[in-house]
Design a protein around this motif. Structure first.
Motif, mmCIF file in Angstrom:
data_model
loop_
_atom_site.group_PDB
_atom_site.id
_atom_site.type_symbol
_atom_site.label_atom_id
_atom_site.label_comp_id
_atom_site.label_asym_id
_atom_site.label_seq_id
_atom_site.Cartn_x
_atom_site.Cartn_y
_atom_site.Cartn_z
ATOM 1 N N LEU A 36 -44.074 -56.877 -14.275
ATOM 2 C CA LEU A 36 -42.815 -57.812 -14.163
ATOM 3 C C LEU A 36 -41.721 -56.932 -13.907
ATOM 4 C CD1 LEU A 36 -43.903 -60.150 -17.291
ATOM 5 C CD2 LEU A 36 -43.631 -60.812 -15.047
ATOM 6 N N THR A 37 -41.453 -55.932 -14.738
ATOM 7 C CA THR A 37 -40.205 -55.036 -14.399
ATOM 8 C C THR A 37 -40.293 -54.629 -13.126
ATOM 9 O OG1 THR A 37 -41.322 -53.329 -15.440
ATOM 10 C CG2 THR A 37 -40.095 -54.776 -17.030
ATOM 11 N N ASP A 38 -41.431 -53.926 -12.442
ATOM 12 C CA ASP A 38 -41.643 -53.514 -11.300
ATOM 13 C C ASP A 38 -41.242 -54.445 -10.416
ATOM 14 O OD1 ASP A 38 -42.536 -51.174 -12.356
ATOM 15 O OD2 ASP A 38 -44.566 -51.102 -11.747
ATOM 16 N N ALA A 39 -41.651 -55.735 -10.366
ATOM 17 C CA ALA A 39 -41.230 -56.649 -9.425
ATOM 18 C C ALA A 39 -39.850 -57.085 -9.363
ATOM 19 C CB ALA A 39 -42.035 -57.884 -9.724
ATOM 20 N N PHE A 40 -39.040 -57.054 -10.769
ATOM 21 C CA PHE A 40 -37.791 -57.194 -10.796
ATOM 22 C C PHE A 40 -36.912 -56.090 -10.278
ATOM 23 C CE2 PHE A 40 -33.869 -56.414 -13.378
ATOM 24 C CZ PHE A 40 -33.039 -57.382 -12.977
ATOM 25 N N THR A 41 -37.388 -54.758 -10.194
ATOM 26 C CA THR A 41 -36.626 -53.924 -9.715
ATOM 27 C C THR A 41 -36.803 -53.652 -8.125
ATOM 28 O OG1 THR A 41 -36.905 -52.284 -11.684
ATOM 29 C CG2 THR A 41 -36.615 -51.044 -9.643
ATOM 30 N N GLU A 42 -38.080 -54.288 -7.592
ATOM 31 C CA GLU A 42 -38.136 -53.986 -6.291
ATOM 32 C C GLU A 42 -36.990 -55.290 -5.593
ATOM 33 O OE1 GLU A 42 -41.574 -54.975 -2.944
ATOM 34 O OE2 GLU A 42 -42.235 -54.609 -5.214
ATOM 35 N N LYS A 43 -37.010 -56.408 -6.589
ATOM 36 C CA LYS A 43 -36.310 -57.433 -5.771
ATOM 37 C C LYS A 43 -34.641 -57.099 -6.026
ATOM 38 C CE LYS A 43 -35.947 -62.639 -6.711
ATOM 39 N NZ LYS A 43 -36.823 -62.817 -5.437
ATOM 40 N N THR A 44 -34.244 -56.408 -6.996
ATOM 41 C CA THR A 44 -32.771 -56.364 -7.344
ATOM 42 C C THR A 44 -32.252 -54.817 -7.352
ATOM 43 O OG1 THR A 44 -33.052 -56.072 -9.614
ATOM 44 C CG2 THR A 44 -33.054 -58.291 -8.882
ATOM 45 N N GLY A 45 -33.142 -53.940 -7.271
ATOM 46 C CA GLY A 45 -32.704 -52.584 -7.364
ATOM 47 C C GLY A 45 -32.296 -52.198 -8.758
ATOM 48 N N ILE A 46 -32.489 -52.966 -9.609
ATOM 49 C CA ILE A 46 -32.031 -52.686 -11.047
ATOM 50 C C ILE A 46 -33.176 -52.121 -11.675
ATOM 51 C CG2 ILE A 46 -31.310 -53.736 -13.040
ATOM 52 C CD1 ILE A 46 -29.946 -55.772 -11.479
ATOM 53 N N THR A 47 -32.972 -50.945 -12.286
ATOM 54 C CA THR A 47 -34.051 -50.277 -13.262
ATOM 55 C C THR A 47 -34.035 -50.674 -14.446
ATOM 56 O OG1 THR A 47 -33.535 -48.248 -12.115
ATOM 57 C CG2 THR A 47 -34.906 -47.924 -14.034
ATOM 58 N N VAL A 48 -35.480 -50.850 -14.907
ATOM 59 C CA VAL A 48 -35.525 -51.311 -16.427
ATOM 60 C C VAL A 48 -36.260 -50.365 -17.132
ATOM 61 C CG1 VAL A 48 -36.874 -53.167 -17.738
ATOM 62 C CG2 VAL A 48 -36.146 -53.801 -15.506
ATOM 63 N N ASN A 49 -35.543 -50.066 -18.227
ATOM 64 C CA ASN A 49 -36.246 -48.828 -19.097
ATOM 65 C C ASN A 49 -36.769 -49.725 -20.357
ATOM 66 O OD1 ASN A 49 -34.977 -46.891 -17.610
ATOM 67 N ND2 ASN A 49 -33.068 -47.449 -18.389
ATOM 68 N N THR A 50 -37.986 -49.403 -20.525
ATOM 69 C CA THR A 50 -38.649 -50.253 -21.796
ATOM 70 C C THR A 50 -39.132 -49.257 -23.019
ATOM 71 O OG1 THR A 50 -39.627 -51.788 -20.254
ATOM 72 C CG2 THR A 50 -40.295 -51.774 -22.443
ATOM 73 N N ALA A 51 -38.716 -49.457 -24.204
ATOM 74 C CA ALA A 51 -39.059 -48.580 -25.426
ATOM 75 C C ALA A 51 -39.769 -49.522 -26.146
ATOM 76 C CB ALA A 51 -37.716 -48.027 -25.954
ATOM 77 N N PHE A 52 -40.958 -48.744 -26.563
ATOM 78 C CA PHE A 52 -41.873 -49.944 -27.503
ATOM 79 C C PHE A 52 -41.451 -49.224 -28.828
ATOM 80 C CE2 PHE A 52 -46.374 -49.486 -29.712
ATOM 81 C CZ PHE A 52 -46.252 -50.878 -29.787
ATOM 82 N N VAL A 53 -41.199 -50.594 -29.399
ATOM 83 C CA VAL A 53 -40.640 -50.364 -30.992
ATOM 84 C C VAL A 53 -41.727 -51.208 -31.786
ATOM 85 C CG1 VAL A 53 -38.630 -50.463 -32.622
ATOM 86 C CG2 VAL A 53 -38.456 -50.339 -29.858
ATOM 87 N N ASP A 54 -42.710 -50.387 -32.177
ATOM 88 C CA ASP A 54 -43.561 -51.146 -32.994
ATOM 89 C C ASP A 54 -43.283 -51.670 -34.331
ATOM 90 O OD1 ASP A 54 -46.226 -52.056 -33.648
ATOM 91 O OD2 ASP A 54 -46.829 -50.153 -34.608
ATOM 92 N N LYS A 55 -42.435 -50.951 -35.151
ATOM 93 C CA LYS A 55 -41.836 -51.376 -36.531
ATOM 94 C C LYS A 55 -40.464 -51.102 -36.466
ATOM 95 C CE LYS A 55 -46.385 -50.556 -38.641
ATOM 96 N NZ LYS A 55 -47.055 -49.851 -39.897
ATOM 97 N N GLY A 56 -39.825 -51.725 -37.412
ATOM 98 C CA GLY A 56 -38.452 -51.475 -37.823
ATOM 99 C C GLY A 56 -37.506 -51.851 -36.732
ATOM 100 N N MET A 57 -37.605 -52.935 -35.761
ATOM 101 C CA MET A 57 -36.726 -53.286 -34.842
ATOM 102 C C MET A 57 -35.264 -53.784 -35.356
ATOM 103 S SD MET A 57 -37.234 -55.638 -31.362
ATOM 104 C CE MET A 57 -38.278 -54.773 -30.607
#
Length: 332
Positions: A36-57
């Motif tokens: 999903l994020t790759d498709a969004f970046t390709e479409k808009t040029g906006i980079t998406v950074n995702t951090a996995f927060v398992d606990k304590g969000m």
């Protein structure tokens, strides 16, 4: 994320800085979001950074306050979405993106919205459970299932949400009786995850279990688990006065949101037909959009009528549901 090192996250990683970016704190593994994020970046040029927060969000967002680099929270289960709202770390979204999601699948105040749905169904042994033998969630407490049910702990979010939905339909007294009935029907102490229950059915340890629909798709793709999946069929039970319980994966805009405009663009993309089709094909989930077909595998499971009880109401009932689960010592 502008020189940020997420040292205390479950996955500790320094994320790069970009002129146009969106930063996500996610309960979902980043690889599930990558298509999903790759498709969004390709479409808009906006980079998406995702951090996995398992606990304590929630605790992390509260500690970061206005300095938080996170723009979006992406998570599964209405309970977790309700938690971030209640903690005051989100802000409302309005407009076309919110309106694209059915009212029953979003917060009444616009603080979160569902992106996909999954049904909480019953996996049933093809060999030992007859057609029509189980049709409702109420049936799970019938003594005819004594020694035939497996389940993950009922204190898990997925089962708490189901219990909250039952509570919304029947009230506290009937819900307690229902929980006691299911507990009396267990083949063994609750343990493991939804896939482990299907393995137990395959191994002959029980005949039915509760699970989320998308796990069937995941198991069918796994060389070892495919045999487990092929030993069961999916049943879509309903509440006696309602439909089949569904839950969501969802998104919320953080109260800090340093890249708010870009984050809103990503939300709009996630509810678009293009993104909903990616969800449907890669994660075996049900799109929230009526315009997008389910994947071929998901269609093979059959049709069902989703319950009409709003998820925001289920979220509000979650604490009372958990109290009832603990009162009957379900997992003990």
């Amino acid at each position: 994320m502008r020189s940020l090192i997420l040292a205390s996250l479950a996955v500790s990683v320094a994320l790069p800085a970009f002129a146009d970016e969106v930063n996500i704190y996610s309960h979902r593994q980043p690889e599930l979001l990558k298509p999903l994020t790759d498709a969004f970046t390709e479409k808009t040029g906006i980079t998406v950074n995702t951090a996995f927060v398992d606990k304590g969000m929630v605790e992390r967002l509260q500690a970061e306050g206005d300095r938080s680099p996170a723009d979006l929270i992406m998570t599964v289960d209405v309970a977790r979405l309700g938690e971030v709202k209640d903690a005051g770390v989100t802000q409302a979204v309005a407009g076309d993106a919110l309106d694209a999601v059915p009212e029953t699948l979003r917060d009444a105040d616009g603080q979160w919205m569902g992106l996909t749905t999954r049904a909480r169904i019953v996996y049933a042994s093809k060999d030992r459970v007859a057609d029509g033998e189980l049709t409702s969630y109420e049936d799970l407490a019938d003594p005819k299932w004594k020694g035939r049910i497996c389940t993950r702990p009922f204190t898990h979010d997925y089962n708490v949400a189901l219990t909250a939905a039952f509570l919304g339909h029947h009230g506290a007294e009937e819900t307690k009786t229902w929980l006691e009935g299911i507990k009396a029907n267990l083949a063994k102490k609750p343990e493991g995850n939804d896939r482990a229950q299907v393995k137990s059915i395959w191994a002959g340890e029980c005949d039915i279990s509760l699970g989320n629909t998308y796990y069937m798709g995941k198991m069918l793709q796994d060389d070892e688990q495919k045999e487990w999946a092929e030993s069961v069929r999916i049943l879509f039970p309903t509440f006696a006065d309602g439909g089949t319980h569904v839950n969501v994966s969802g998104v919320a805009l953080t109260s800090a949101a340093p890249n708010k405009d870009a984050a809103l663009q990503l939300i709009e993309f996630l509810v678009s037909d293009e993104a909903q089709k990616i969800y449907a094909e890669t994660n075996f989930e049900f799109p929230v959009s009526d315009h997008v077909e389910r994947s071929e595998i998901v269609q093979s499971w059959g049709e069902f009528t989703p319950d009409s009880l709003p998820l925001s109401e289920i979220s509000d009932l979650r604490p009372q549901a958990l109290d009832l689960i603990e009162e009957v010592n379900f997992d003990g």
